[in-house]
Design a protein around this motif. Structure first.
Motif, PDB file in Angstrom:
ATOM      1  N   TRP A 132       0.837  -1.216   0.000  1.00 44.83           N
ATOM      2  CA  TRP A 132       0.000   0.000   0.000  1.00 44.83           C
ATOM      3  C   TRP A 132       0.865   1.256   0.000  1.00 44.83           C
ATOM      4  O   TRP A 132       0.512   2.257  -0.622  1.00 44.83           O
ATOM      5  CB  TRP A 132      -0.961  -0.007   1.188  1.00 44.83           C
ATOM      6  CG  TRP A 132      -2.052  -1.012   0.985  1.00 44.83           C
ATOM      7  CD1 TRP A 132      -2.135  -2.259   1.545  1.00 44.83           C
ATOM      8  CD2 TRP A 132      -3.164  -0.888   0.106  1.00 44.83           C
ATOM      9  NE1 TRP A 132      -3.242  -2.911   1.083  1.00 44.83           N
ATOM     10  CE2 TRP A 132      -3.903  -2.085   0.199  1.00 44.83           C
ATOM     11  CE3 TRP A 132      -3.619   0.110  -0.738  1.00 44.83           C
ATOM     12  CZ2 TRP A 132      -5.061  -2.300  -0.528  1.00 44.83           C
ATOM     13  CZ3 TRP A 132      -4.783  -0.109  -1.463  1.00 44.83           C
ATOM     14  CH2 TRP A 132      -5.486  -1.298  -1.355  1.00 44.83           C
ATOM     15  N   VAL A 133       1.981   1.202   0.683  1.00 44.59           N
ATOM     16  CA  VAL A 133       2.895   2.346   0.672  1.00 44.59           C
ATOM     17  C   VAL A 133       3.435   2.536  -0.739  1.00 44.59           C
ATOM     18  O   VAL A 133       3.469   3.661  -1.264  1.00 44.59           O
ATOM     19  CB  VAL A 133       4.058   2.146   1.677  1.00 44.59           C
ATOM     20  CG1 VAL A 133       5.082   3.264   1.554  1.00 44.59           C
ATOM     21  CG2 VAL A 133       3.528   2.043   3.095  1.00 44.59           C
ATOM     22  N   ASP A 134       3.821   1.440  -1.377  1.00 47.51           N
ATOM     23  CA  ASP A 134       4.323   1.521  -2.755  1.00 47.51           C
ATOM     24  C   ASP A 134       3.258   2.081  -3.688  1.00 47.51           C
ATOM     25  O   ASP A 134       3.558   2.886  -4.571  1.00 47.51           O
ATOM     26  CB  ASP A 134       4.792   0.140  -3.232  1.00 47.51           C
ATOM     27  CG  ASP A 134       5.992  -0.371  -2.447  1.00 47.51           C
ATOM     28  OD1 ASP A 134       6.737   0.465  -1.882  1.00 47.51           O
ATOM     29  OD2 ASP A 134       6.183  -1.597  -2.389  1.00 47.51           O
ATOM     30  N   ARG A 135       2.000   1.664  -3.508  1.00 43.73           N
ATOM     31  CA  ARG A 135       0.912   2.181  -4.344  1.00 43.73           C
ATOM     32  C   ARG A 135       0.695   3.671  -4.100  1.00 43.73           C
ATOM     33  O   ARG A 135       0.463   4.438  -5.039  1.00 43.73           O
ATOM     34  CB  ARG A 135      -0.376   1.406  -4.078  1.00 43.73           C
ATOM     35  CG  ARG A 135      -0.308  -0.024  -4.615  1.00 43.73           C
ATOM     36  CD  ARG A 135      -1.492  -0.842  -4.218  1.00 43.73           C
ATOM     37  NE  ARG A 135      -2.666  -0.464  -5.006  1.00 43.73           N
ATOM     38  CZ  ARG A 135      -3.859  -1.004  -4.841  1.00 43.73           C
ATOM     39  NH1 ARG A 135      -4.036  -1.935  -3.927  1.00 43.73           N
ATOM     40  NH2 ARG A 135      -4.865  -0.615  -5.581  1.00 43.73           N
ATOM     41  N   MET A 136       0.775   4.098  -2.835  1.00 43.18           N
ATOM     42  CA  MET A 136       0.599   5.529  -2.522  1.00 43.18           C
ATOM     43  C   MET A 136       1.695   6.369  -3.151  1.00 43.18           C
ATOM     44  O   MET A 136       1.458   7.495  -3.585  1.00 43.18           O
ATOM     45  CB  MET A 136       0.559   5.752  -1.008  1.00 43.18           C
ATOM     46  CG  MET A 136      -0.748   5.344  -0.382  1.00 43.18           C
ATOM     47  SD  MET A 136      -0.896   5.836   1.342  1.00 43.18           S
ATOM     48  CE  MET A 136       0.316   4.821   2.123  1.00 43.18           C
ATOM     49  N   GLU A 137       2.909   5.836  -3.210  1.00 40.81           N
ATOM     50  CA  GLU A 137       4.017   6.577  -3.809  1.00 40.81           C
ATOM     51  C   GLU A 137       3.794   6.829  -5.293  1.00 40.81           C
ATOM     52  O   GLU A 137       4.360   7.764  -5.847  1.00 40.81           O
ATOM     53  CB  GLU A 137       5.336   5.828  -3.596  1.00 40.81           C
ATOM     54  CG  GLU A 137       5.813   5.863  -2.165  1.00 40.81           C
ATOM     55  CD  GLU A 137       7.102   5.077  -1.962  1.00 40.81           C
ATOM     56  OE1 GLU A 137       7.822   5.411  -1.003  1.00 40.81           O
ATOM     57  OE2 GLU A 137       7.386   4.143  -2.734  1.00 40.81           O
ATOM     58  N   GLN A 138       2.970   6.005  -5.920  1.00 37.53           N
ATOM     59  CA  GLN A 138       2.704   6.154  -7.345  1.00 37.53           C
ATOM     60  C   GLN A 138       1.572   7.140  -7.638  1.00 37.53           C
ATOM     61  O   GLN A 138       1.357   7.514  -8.788  1.00 37.53           O
ATOM     62  CB  GLN A 138       2.356   4.793  -7.967  1.00 37.53           C
ATOM     63  CG  GLN A 138       3.457   3.760  -7.817  1.00 37.53           C
ATOM     64  CD  GLN A 138       4.783   4.219  -8.399  1.00 37.53           C
ATOM     65  OE1 GLN A 138       4.831   4.731  -9.497  1.00 37.53           O
ATOM     66  NE2 GLN A 138       5.850   4.058  -7.639  1.00 37.53           N
ATOM     67  N   LEU A 139       0.833   7.556  -6.613  1.00 42.36           N
ATOM     68  CA  LEU A 139      -0.287   8.485  -6.812  1.00 42.36           C
ATOM     69  C   LEU A 139       0.222   9.872  -7.188  1.00 42.36           C
ATOM     70  O   LEU A 139       1.192  10.368  -6.614  1.00 42.36           O
ATOM     71  CB  LEU A 139      -1.124   8.608  -5.537  1.00 42.36           C
ATOM     72  CG  LEU A 139      -1.951   7.393  -5.131  1.00 42.36           C
ATOM     73  CD1 LEU A 139      -2.631   7.668  -3.794  1.00 42.36           C
ATOM     74  CD2 LEU A 139      -2.993   7.065  -6.193  1.00 42.36           C
ATOM     75  N   ASN A 140      -0.450  10.463  -8.138  1.00 41.58           N
ATOM     76  CA  ASN A 140      -0.184  11.854  -8.502  1.00 41.58           C
ATOM     77  C   ASN A 140      -1.452  12.642  -8.243  1.00 41.58           C
ATOM     78  O   ASN A 140      -2.474  12.404  -8.890  1.00 41.58           O
ATOM     79  CB  ASN A 140       0.221  11.981  -9.983  1.00 41.58           C
ATOM     80  CG  ASN A 140       1.617  11.476 -10.226  1.00 41.58           C
ATOM     81  OD1 ASN A 140       2.507  11.719  -9.416  1.00 41.58           O
ATOM     82  ND2 ASN A 140       1.811  10.779 -11.316  1.00 41.58           N
ATOM     83  N   ILE A 141      -1.385  13.549  -7.292  1.00 42.38           N
ATOM     84  CA  ILE A 141      -2.548  14.336  -6.907  1.00 42.38           C
ATOM     85  C   ILE A 141      -2.307  15.776  -7.316  1.00 42.38           C
ATOM     86  O   ILE A 141      -1.276  16.358  -6.978  1.00 42.38           O
ATOM     87  CB  ILE A 141      -2.785  14.231  -5.381  1.00 42.38           C
ATOM     88  CG1 ILE A 141      -3.039  12.775  -5.014  1.00 42.38           C
ATOM     89  CG2 ILE A 141      -3.925  15.120  -4.937  1.00 42.38           C
ATOM     90  CD1 ILE A 141      -3.052  12.487  -3.546  1.00 42.38           C
ATOM     91  N   THR A 142      -3.262  16.342  -8.040  1.00 47.17           N
ATOM     92  CA  THR A 142      -3.118  17.733  -8.479  1.00 47.17           C
ATOM     93  C   THR A 142      -3.344  18.675  -7.306  1.00 47.17           C
ATOM     94  O   THR A 142      -3.956  18.303  -6.304  1.00 47.17           O
ATOM     95  CB  THR A 142      -4.128  18.072  -9.595  1.00 47.17           C
ATOM     96  OG1 THR A 142      -5.453  18.028  -9.044  1.00 47.17           O
ATOM     97  CG2 THR A 142      -4.009  17.118 -10.771  1.00 47.17           C
ATOM     98  N   SER A 143      -2.893  19.897  -7.461  1.00 45.73           N
ATOM     99  CA  SER A 143      -3.103  20.911  -6.427  1.00 45.73           C
ATOM    100  C   SER A 143      -4.596  21.145  -6.207  1.00 45.73           C
ATOM    101  O   SER A 143      -5.044  21.333  -5.077  1.00 45.73           O
ATOM    102  CB  SER A 143      -2.437  22.225  -6.817  1.00 45.73           C
ATOM    103  OG  SER A 143      -1.052  22.071  -6.864  1.00 45.73           O
TER     104      SER A 143
END
Length: 163
Positions: A132-143
Motif C-alpha cells: 500500500w505504501v508503494d501504491r501511494m508513492e505512485q499516486l499523482n494528486i493535483t493541487s
C-alpha cells in the motif's frame, strides 16, 4: 541653500541603490524536477516546472521560500531547499551527468526519511505489507484535488498556504 541641493541628489542615490539591490541574484535549481508555485507553499498552484541546472532570478525571500523569475519569465515561489547558490553547469561527456535529489526526496529527507531509513524499517518489520505504501508513492494528486480534499475536511492552510 546647500542642503536643498544635496537632498535631490540623496534621493536619486537612494532610488538607484534600491533598484540595484532589489533582487537577490541568480541561483541554480538543484533538484531533478521542481515547481514554481503561485504562493509560498507546497499547496500553491504550480506556475511553471523547473529542472536540474535551470537558472532562476531570486527576487525576495519569505521564510524558507524564494520568489523567483525563471528563464521564460514566469514568476512565482520555490522552496529554498530546491535551489543552490552554486552555478550548475551541465557538461557534455561520455556519460549522463549525475543528478541531485528530486524535490520529493528532499522533502522526505527534511522529514528524516530517506532510502536508508526505509530499508532499515523494512528489515526491522519483515512481516509488514508495504504494497500500500508503494501504491501511494505512485499516486499523482493535483493541487486542485488537494485543495478540494482540504476544504472538504475543514482544513485551512497556515500562513503561506494556497489562496
Amino acid at each position: 541653500m546647500g542642503r536643498w541641493r544635496v537632498l535631490p541628489v540623496a534621493i536619486v542615490m537612494a532610488f538607484i541603490a534600491a533598484t540595484v539591490s532589489s533582487g537577490l541574484g541568480m541561483m541554480s535549481v538543484q533538484v531533478r524536477n521542481g515547481q514554481i508555485r503561485a504562493t509560498p507553499s507546497f499547496l500553491g498552484n504550480p506556475v511553471a516546472p523547473v529542472a536540474y541546472g535551470d537558472q532562476v532570478e531570486v527576487l525576495q525571500q519569505q521564510g524558507d521560500w524564494m520568489e523567483v523569475n525563471d528563464q521564460g519569465g514566469k514568476k512565482g515561489w520555490i522552496h529554498q531547499s530546491a535551489l543552490s547558490k552554486k552555478k550548475i553547469v551541465m557538461n557534455s561527456g561520455g556519460k549522463n551527468a549525475e543528478l541531485s535529489a528530486s524535490g520529493d526526496e528532499i522533502t522526505l529527507a527534511g522529514k528524516g526519511f530517506n532510502a536508508d531509513v526505509e530499508s532499515k524499517f523494512k528489515a526491522d518489520h519483515r512481516g509488514a505489507d508495504f504494497s500500500w505504501v508503494d501504491r501511494m508513492e505512485q499516486l499523482n494528486i493535483t493541487s486542485q484535488e488537494m485543495m478540494a480534499f482540504l476544504k472538504e475536511g475543514g482544513v485551512k492552510p497556515q500562513a503561506g498556504g494556497a489562496k
